[in-house]
Design a protein around this motif. Structure first.
Motif, PDB file in Angstrom:
ATOM      1  N   LEU A  43       3.448  12.498   1.071  1.00 47.36           N
ATOM      2  CA  LEU A  43       4.066  12.818   2.341  1.00 47.36           C
ATOM      3  C   LEU A  43       3.023  12.534   3.407  1.00 47.36           C
ATOM      4  O   LEU A  43       2.207  13.383   3.738  1.00 47.36           O
ATOM      5  N   CYS A  48       7.325  21.847  -3.848  1.00 44.84           N
ATOM      6  CA  CYS A  48       8.277  21.610  -4.920  1.00 44.84           C
ATOM      7  C   CYS A  48       9.665  21.527  -4.315  1.00 44.84           C
ATOM      8  O   CYS A  48      10.088  22.418  -3.581  1.00 44.84           O
ATOM      9  N   HIS A  56      13.887  20.034  -4.348  1.00 48.85           N
ATOM     10  CA  HIS A  56      15.109  19.658  -5.067  1.00 48.85           C
ATOM     11  C   HIS A  56      16.013  19.002  -4.039  1.00 48.85           C
ATOM     12  O   HIS A  56      15.603  18.724  -2.932  1.00 48.85           O
ATOM     13  N   SER A  74      17.686  26.067   0.134  1.00 52.15           N
ATOM     14  CA  SER A  74      16.287  26.198  -0.209  1.00 52.15           C
ATOM     15  C   SER A  74      15.987  27.682  -0.379  1.00 52.15           C
ATOM     16  O   SER A  74      16.433  28.508   0.401  1.00 52.15           O
ATOM     17  N   PHE A  85       6.199  25.885   7.522  1.00 52.14           N
ATOM     18  CA  PHE A  85       7.002  24.810   6.924  1.00 52.14           C
ATOM     19  C   PHE A  85       8.457  24.888   7.340  1.00 52.14           C
ATOM     20  O   PHE A  85       9.173  23.897   7.287  1.00 52.14           O
ATOM     21  N   ASN A 108       8.123  23.050  10.554  1.00 51.58           N
ATOM     22  CA  ASN A 108       7.663  21.668  10.367  1.00 51.58           C
ATOM     23  C   ASN A 108       8.122  21.137   9.011  1.00 51.58           C
ATOM     24  O   ASN A 108       7.301  20.849   8.144  1.00 51.58           O
ATOM     25  N   PRO A 120       9.196  18.893   5.972  1.00 54.94           N
ATOM     26  CA  PRO A 120       9.047  17.504   5.562  1.00 54.94           C
ATOM     27  C   PRO A 120      10.418  16.839   5.572  1.00 54.94           C
ATOM     28  O   PRO A 120      11.354  17.360   4.981  1.00 54.94           O
ATOM     29  N   GLY A 124      13.714  14.985   4.978  1.00 52.52           N
ATOM     30  CA  GLY A 124      14.492  14.510   3.844  1.00 52.52           C
ATOM     31  C   GLY A 124      14.383  15.338   2.587  1.00 52.52           C
ATOM     32  O   GLY A 124      14.953  14.990   1.566  1.00 52.52           O
ATOM     33  N   TYR A 125      13.621  16.421   2.641  1.00 50.08           N
ATOM     34  CA  TYR A 125      13.464  17.229   1.443  1.00 50.08           C
ATOM     35  C   TYR A 125      13.902  18.663   1.655  1.00 50.08           C
ATOM     36  O   TYR A 125      13.741  19.218   2.735  1.00 50.08           O
ATOM     37  N   LYS A 126      14.435  19.216   0.587  1.00 50.33           N
ATOM     38  CA  LYS A 126      14.708  20.640   0.551  1.00 50.33           C
ATOM     39  C   LYS A 126      13.602  21.277  -0.265  1.00 50.33           C
ATOM     40  O   LYS A 126      13.467  20.997  -1.454  1.00 50.33           O
ATOM     41  N   VAL A 127      12.815  22.090   0.367  1.00 57.59           N
ATOM     42  CA  VAL A 127      11.657  22.656  -0.319  1.00 57.59           C
ATOM     43  C   VAL A 127      11.985  23.969  -1.010  1.00 57.59           C
ATOM     44  O   VAL A 127      12.511  24.893  -0.402  1.00 57.59           O
ATOM     45  N   ASP A 128      11.720  24.013  -2.288  1.00 52.16           N
ATOM     46  CA  ASP A 128      11.929  25.186  -3.133  1.00 52.16           C
ATOM     47  C   ASP A 128      10.773  26.149  -3.029  1.00 52.16           C
ATOM     48  O   ASP A 128      10.915  27.327  -2.793  1.00 52.16           O
TER      49      ASP A 128
END
Lengths: 147, 147
Positions: free
Chosen positions: A106, A137, A139, A144, B119, B122, B124, B126-130
């Motif tokens: 990233l 991490c 998905h 989320s 987070f 901010n 990232p 395109g991502y779903k952060v677990d």
DNA sequence: GTTGATGCAAAGGCTTTGCAACTAA
DNA sequence: TTAGTTGCAAAGCCTTTGCATCAAC
């Protein structure tokens, strides 16, 4: 991906350190530049697939360790029990897909700078921090957990 | 460390899941509670050292995997190629001493909350952060590279 | 020609697996 | 009693090592 200029730089680094520019070393580095981050096994596969040169597993391991010790690569913290190397040595984040056991870089400089600033302002007590490894991490489902 | 109440809770979790409260499972969990975070090998050593019960390596591995799958432990990302388990499942940071290959928990709830908030603000793209795994690599010398 | 690098094969760690024997419920 | 667990031993990965051979310089 045009890796030519990086390869020239690599050759000169080797020369500086008094190391030989063997076909195997060049192939490993080209693989790392192309793959970005990879395990020893993936590097070997890449080299065999491209038909660059004959190389044994042992040499792949030796070369990766050596170049990492020289600061050309970094080891990515992972949960799989396998060592992953990263050819991008500047500070950056990793997004990790647990299901696929896949890393993505990233490269968000602004985010990384904010994070460094954050730890500068919120330092963990009693420690001198060298490096920040952040593994997000992820998905792809709707929600989320942490937010 | 008084692990008695946790052990009672553990027994009831096992009962709920229809799993037997074997001496080996109890010993592994007690080891994890005491050690905090450990590799399979460290867990086995702990059990043998305390003379709790006889147990084989295979059982240690099986039990750790199973309890991790149940959500009682988490795997800590590491650079050593060995799998480390963490008995603290709530979000927290890890401080890692590369030289000693040692982890320490950094139980700073406020810091973790700020990080999660960070987070959130901010994200990232395109991502779903677990989950956020943060590994702060530290040393004890005078200066820190990143600041 | 030298010196260092690679190939090879063997060994060493970590982890998983299959099956028989056992035991908690 | 019986379903689930453990022990054991073997095998499977990942990685390192030692030494003879080979090749970059």
């Amino acid at each position: 991906m045009n890796t030519a200029p990086d390869m020239e730089r690599f050759r000169s680094i080797l020369k500086t350190k008094g190391l030989k520019a063997t076909p195997q070393r060049l192939a490993v580095h080209e693989a790392m530049l192309d793959l970005g981050h990879a395990s020893a096994d993936m590097v070997r596969d890449w080299i065999l697939r491209k038909g660059k040169v004959a190389i044994t597993v042992a040499s792949v391991y030796n070369i990766l360790s050596q170049l990492t010790a020289m600061g050309l690569y970094r080891i990515i913290p992972s949960t799989s029990g396998v060592v992953w190397y990263d050819s991008l040595t500047k500070p950056h984040l990793h997004v990790y897909n647990r299901k696929r056991n896949e890393f993505k870089d990233l490269e968000d400089d602004a985010l990384m700078l904010k994070l460094q600033a954050f730890f500068k302002e919120n330092p963990p007590k009693g420690y001198k921090v060298d490096e920040i490894d952040v593994l997000l991490c992820c998905h792809r489902s709707r929600n989320s957990k942490i937010f």
